[in-house]
Design an enzyme around this catalytic site. Structure first.
Site, mmCIF file in Angstrom:
data_model
loop_
_atom_site.group_PDB
_atom_site.id
_atom_site.type_symbol
_atom_site.label_atom_id
_atom_site.label_comp_id
_atom_site.label_asym_id
_atom_site.label_seq_id
_atom_site.Cartn_x
_atom_site.Cartn_y
_atom_site.Cartn_z
ATOM 1 N N PRO A 48 0.831 -1.217 0.000
ATOM 2 C CA PRO A 48 0.000 0.000 0.000
ATOM 3 C C PRO A 48 0.861 1.262 0.000
ATOM 4 C CG PRO A 48 -0.631 -1.494 1.786
ATOM 5 C CD PRO A 48 0.605 -2.048 1.188
ATOM 6 N N ASP A 198 65.106 -7.849 -3.905
ATOM 7 C CA ASP A 198 66.296 -7.428 -3.158
ATOM 8 C C ASP A 198 66.197 -7.835 -1.695
ATOM 9 O OD1 ASP A 198 67.449 -6.250 -5.257
ATOM 10 O OD2 ASP A 198 67.615 -4.263 -4.359
ATOM 11 N N LYS A 220 71.401 -13.230 -3.482
ATOM 12 C CA LYS A 220 72.232 -14.429 -3.621
ATOM 13 C C LYS A 220 73.116 -14.385 -4.860
ATOM 14 C CE LYS A 220 69.237 -17.459 -1.015
ATOM 15 N NZ LYS A 220 67.939 -18.061 -1.146
ATOM 16 N N ASP A 253 61.338 2.927 -2.342
ATOM 17 C CA ASP A 253 60.992 3.303 -3.705
ATOM 18 C C ASP A 253 62.188 2.981 -4.604
ATOM 19 O OD1 ASP A 253 59.001 5.255 -5.333
ATOM 20 O OD2 ASP A 253 61.079 5.496 -6.008
ATOM 21 N N THR A 281 59.010 5.677 0.547
ATOM 22 C CA THR A 281 60.467 5.663 0.672
ATOM 23 C C THR A 281 60.906 5.846 2.127
ATOM 24 O OG1 THR A 281 62.492 6.546 -0.273
ATOM 25 C CG2 THR A 281 60.736 8.138 0.096
ATOM 26 N N GLY A 364 63.492 0.253 10.710
ATOM 27 C CA GLY A 364 62.221 0.987 10.732
ATOM 28 C C GLY A 364 61.049 0.142 10.270
HETATM 29 C C1 LIG Z 1 70.020 0.960 -0.948
HETATM 30 S S1 LIG Z 1 69.088 2.049 0.028
HETATM 31 C C2 LIG Z 1 67.482 1.727 -0.555
HETATM 32 C C3 LIG Z 1 66.486 2.765 -0.188
HETATM 33 C C4 LIG Z 1 65.106 2.460 -0.698
HETATM 34 N N1 LIG Z 1 65.078 2.427 -2.120
HETATM 35 C C5 LIG Z 1 64.074 3.459 -0.183
HETATM 36 O O1 LIG Z 1 63.434 4.162 -0.979
HETATM 37 O O2 LIG Z 1 63.845 3.498 1.010
HETATM 38 C C6 LIG Z 1 69.170 1.234 1.573
HETATM 39 C C7 LIG Z 1 69.097 2.178 2.750
HETATM 40 O O3 LIG Z 1 67.768 2.602 2.958
HETATM 41 C C8 LIG Z 1 67.561 2.826 4.348
HETATM 42 N N2 LIG Z 1 66.459 1.931 4.762
HETATM 43 C C9 LIG Z 1 65.648 1.259 3.956
HETATM 44 N N3 LIG Z 1 64.694 0.607 4.656
HETATM 45 C C10 LIG Z 1 64.913 0.895 5.943
HETATM 46 C C11 LIG Z 1 64.280 0.548 7.161
HETATM 47 N N4 LIG Z 1 63.197 -0.239 7.176
HETATM 48 N N5 LIG Z 1 64.769 1.037 8.315
HETATM 49 C C12 LIG Z 1 65.834 1.850 8.323
HETATM 50 N N6 LIG Z 1 66.473 2.208 7.201
HETATM 51 C C13 LIG Z 1 66.031 1.753 6.026
HETATM 52 C C14 LIG Z 1 68.857 2.490 5.050
HETATM 53 O O4 LIG Z 1 69.565 3.705 5.169
HETATM 54 C C15 LIG Z 1 69.505 1.571 4.057
HETATM 55 O O5 LIG Z 1 70.903 1.549 4.220
#
Ligand SMILES: C[S@@+](CC[C@H](N)C(=O)[O-])C[C@H]1O[C@@H](n2cnc3c(N)ncnc32)[C@H](O)[C@@H]1O
Length: 410
Positions: A48, A198, A220, A253, A281, A364
């Site tokens: 209704p 990586d 590796k 990144d 990053t 981190g």
């Molecule tokens: C080869 S670089 C690569 C960075 C990566 N492409 C980025 O954008 O974060 C590696 C460095 O990133 C930093 N890093 C990456 N991940 C991290 C984390 N979880 N805690 C602390 N430092 C980190 C450190 O300084 C490390 O030596």
């Protein structure tokens, strides 16, 4: 065992163009009707009164409204019936009339006696997900939502459903915690033929990879930075040319100290299509998760991200450390654990105060994350005292004091 103790038999109904009768015009009917319209059913609402939303559908010619009380003959010629009134006696009469006509009938008020149920429904990329719970609509809806989310994120997919275009996708995995990876990145990883990963790429994501996705662990490969990179370039190009969908998976990144653009160039030179899915990053997200902002109004109006993999004065270093020392904002150092004492010394020598606060954030976003506080003057001894190991982000500047005021009282 009574009839109502048996589980339902799941089926998909083709209701397009078929008379479907909804008894009742309230909010339950309002919720059910759009789903019927979406599958092309010829919808007849018997009531209704109806809600303004249903009236709108009547006005638009999408449904038919029979402005009257229910009568069993309303079900004549119906293929499917939904009883939605607030009166159990009316719903019972609808149920009995439907039984007499051998038409399946949903009862909104009493699923136990009904001959049909409405599942919790969702759709994704041509797949309809319908969940029938044991008369527990909230649980069904929660299961449906989990399935849809997993489909959207690419966590569950059949091999055939994967959208695989040969080529290379650079995927940034974020700082480590899997939830901090983008939905697009996760989907690409799950849909790949090969994942080239990586050491810092989020490991938990790799554990979730479907069994038939090949994992190439770059950590590796034989050592030596440039030989390793050439080998990676060769692998990704070769696999893509063989028609595979290759994901190049890194932490953070790919374009921030990730050699990602070298891989882009290698792909372009080889005529291999390459796309990019950015990641969070670490120089911004690791301090952020540790509670340290890289900028703060009135404190730091710039932040500079620097690789510390080469010490000041190294012939191959491209960084002008005396210029960095003159900056007033935040300096974020990456890959700098080993050279941090020399860098701190160069910054103080260039004019930055030895009392400048420093935070070293190790691992981190991971369960082992910790922050070591220091000043430029005490950094070297604090790194040793706390046995700091990579990966770590080192934040230099007054933003550290903002986040930890008690540790740096003047
Ligand atoms: C080869 S670089 C690569 C960075 C990566 N492409 C980025 O954008 O974060 C590696 C460095 O990133 C930093 N890093 C990456 N991940 C991290 C984390 N979880 N805690 C602390 N430092 C980190 C450190 O300084 C490390 O030596």
């Amino acid at each position: 065992m009574g009839v109502s103790d048996f589980p339902p038999y799941p089926a998909g109904l083709r209701l397009a163009g078929r008379r479907t009768v909804v008894i009742g015009g309230g909010h339950v009917a309002q919720r059910r009707v759009p789903g019927l319209i979406a599958v092309g059913a010829e919808v007849h609402v018997v009531s209704p009164e109806i809600t303004p939303a249903l009236e709108g559908l009547v006005g638009a010619g999408e449904i038919n409204w029979h402005e009257k009380e229910f009568d069993p003959t309303d079900l004549d010629g119906a293929w499917y019936v939904i009883a939605t009134t607030a009166t159990p006696e009316v719903n019972e009469a609808v149920h009995l009339a439907a039984e007499a006509r051998r038409v399946f009938c949903v009862r909104a008020d009493d699923a136990r006696d009904a001959s049909a149920w409405t599942p919790a429904v969702g759709r994704h990329a041509g797949i309809t997900v319908a969940v029938l719970g044991n008369r527990e609509p909230r649980r069904s809806a929660a299961v449906r939502d989990s399935i849809l989310e997993a489909l959207r994120e690419g966590v569950i997919l059949s091999r055939e459903d994967r959208e695989r275009t040969p080529g290379v996708v650079l995927v940034g995995g974020g700082p480590g915690e899997p939830d901090l990876m983008s939905v697009a990145g996760r989907k690409a990883v799950m849909e790949a033929d090969v994942v080239v990963a990586d050491r810092l790429a989020p490991r938990e994501i790799l554990d979730e990879l479907p069994a038939d996705v090949e994992l190439i662990d770059v950590a590796k490969l034989p050592r030596g930075r440039s030989a390793q990179q050439e080998e990676i370039n060769r692998i990704i190009v070769e696999r893509a040319k063989a028609g595979q969908c290759v994901v190049r998976f890194k932490g953070g990144d790919n374009f921030v100290f990730g050699r990602g653009y070298e891989e882009v160039i290698a792909c372009r030179e080889a005529g291999v299509p390459v796309t990019v899915i950015p990641g969070l990053t670490s120089p911004v997200t690791v301090p952020g998760v540790a509670g340290i902002p890289v900028t703060h109004r009135g404190v730091a109006h710039d932040f500079t991200v620097i690789s510390g993999h080469l010490p000041p004065g190294h012939p191959e270093s491209l960084t002008d450390w005396s210029a960095v020392a003159r900056l007033h904002g935040t300096v974020v150092l990456m890959m700098a654990v080993q050279n941090a004492p020399a860098i701190a010394e160069a910054l103080v020598a260039g004019g930055r105060a030895a009392t400048t606060p420093v935070a070293v954030i190790c691992d981190g976003t991971m369960p082992t994350q910790r922050t070591v506080l220091a000043t430029l003057g005490t950094l070297a001894e604090q790194l040793t005292a706390h046995a700091v190991r990579p990966p770590a982000i080192i934040v230099v500047g007054e933003v550290v004091r903002v986040a930890h005021p008690d540790a740096f009282s003047d």
